[in-house]
Design an enzyme around this catalytic site. Sequence first.
Site, PDB file in Angstrom:
ATOM      1  N   ALA A  82       0.844  -1.194   0.000  1.00  0.00           N
ATOM      2  CA  ALA A  82       0.000   0.000   0.000  1.00  0.00           C
ATOM      3  C   ALA A  82       0.877   1.241   0.000  1.00  0.00           C
ATOM      4  CB  ALA A  82      -0.910   0.009   1.224  1.00  0.00           C
ATOM      5  N   LYS A  83       0.365   2.323  -0.539  1.00  0.00           N
ATOM      6  CA  LYS A  83       1.058   3.612  -0.507  1.00  0.00           C
ATOM      7  C   LYS A  83       0.018   4.718  -0.545  1.00  0.00           C
ATOM      8  CE  LYS A  83       5.549   2.659  -0.663  1.00  0.00           C
ATOM      9  NZ  LYS A  83       6.571   3.181   0.265  1.00  0.00           N
TER      10      LYS A  83
END
Length: 231
Positions: A200-201
């Site tokens: 995730a980012k």
Amino acid sequence: ITAFCSMLHGPLHKIKAQAFPSIKAVVQMLDSDPKHIMIADSIAQLFLERFNPNLKPALSEDAFNTRCAAISSKIAMIQKEEAIILLNKMLQGVKSTLRTNFYNDGRYALSMRMCPTIMATGNIGVTPDKPLPFGVFFVHGRHFNGFHNRFRDIARGGLRIVTPANSDAHALESSRQYDEVYGLSHAQQLKNKDIPEGGAKGVILVNTPTIEKSAQPFAMRKAIKAFTDSM
């Protein structure tokens, strides 16, 4: 309305870069004709009614689809091609919104969880090396827009904050903001292949050219707080 214009700037820019060079240009296209504003307002009202927890009776799926069809008919009557593209994309945005915090008391920013297909461009979701993410979140707040991308329900990654030096740089960063968050989160997903958590980012784009230089550090901290609170 501004939130949808901001969120969709990237996909619109890829469809017709000269017509949609910046978020400001997207908003100005709506402002250029009262008919555009009227239809955009009807799209916004549909969004509000769809997620209003106090609406009795609640808007049914059939009623929602009927309203969408009526708005689509009005859009088809517009003569300007770029406005048709924009308004259809906004209507698609409402259809693609899964959840929102709009009616939450004390929220710091507007947050929406979107169906990943709304932001997918190029080969995203088409080829095996560019899979659709599990979740896409968009956050619109004072002086900032943010995207969070995750490839599993439980995922981990980092957060990047972008602070352009001028309005031209901001327009460029806005047009590719989702591409960046997708690329970073997908790279994290590949790194996390041997652990349970997915990749995730998050990427926050702060509109620093509109903020006094002395107030920019405070605005950046507020943007991070509002973004994380809205998750």
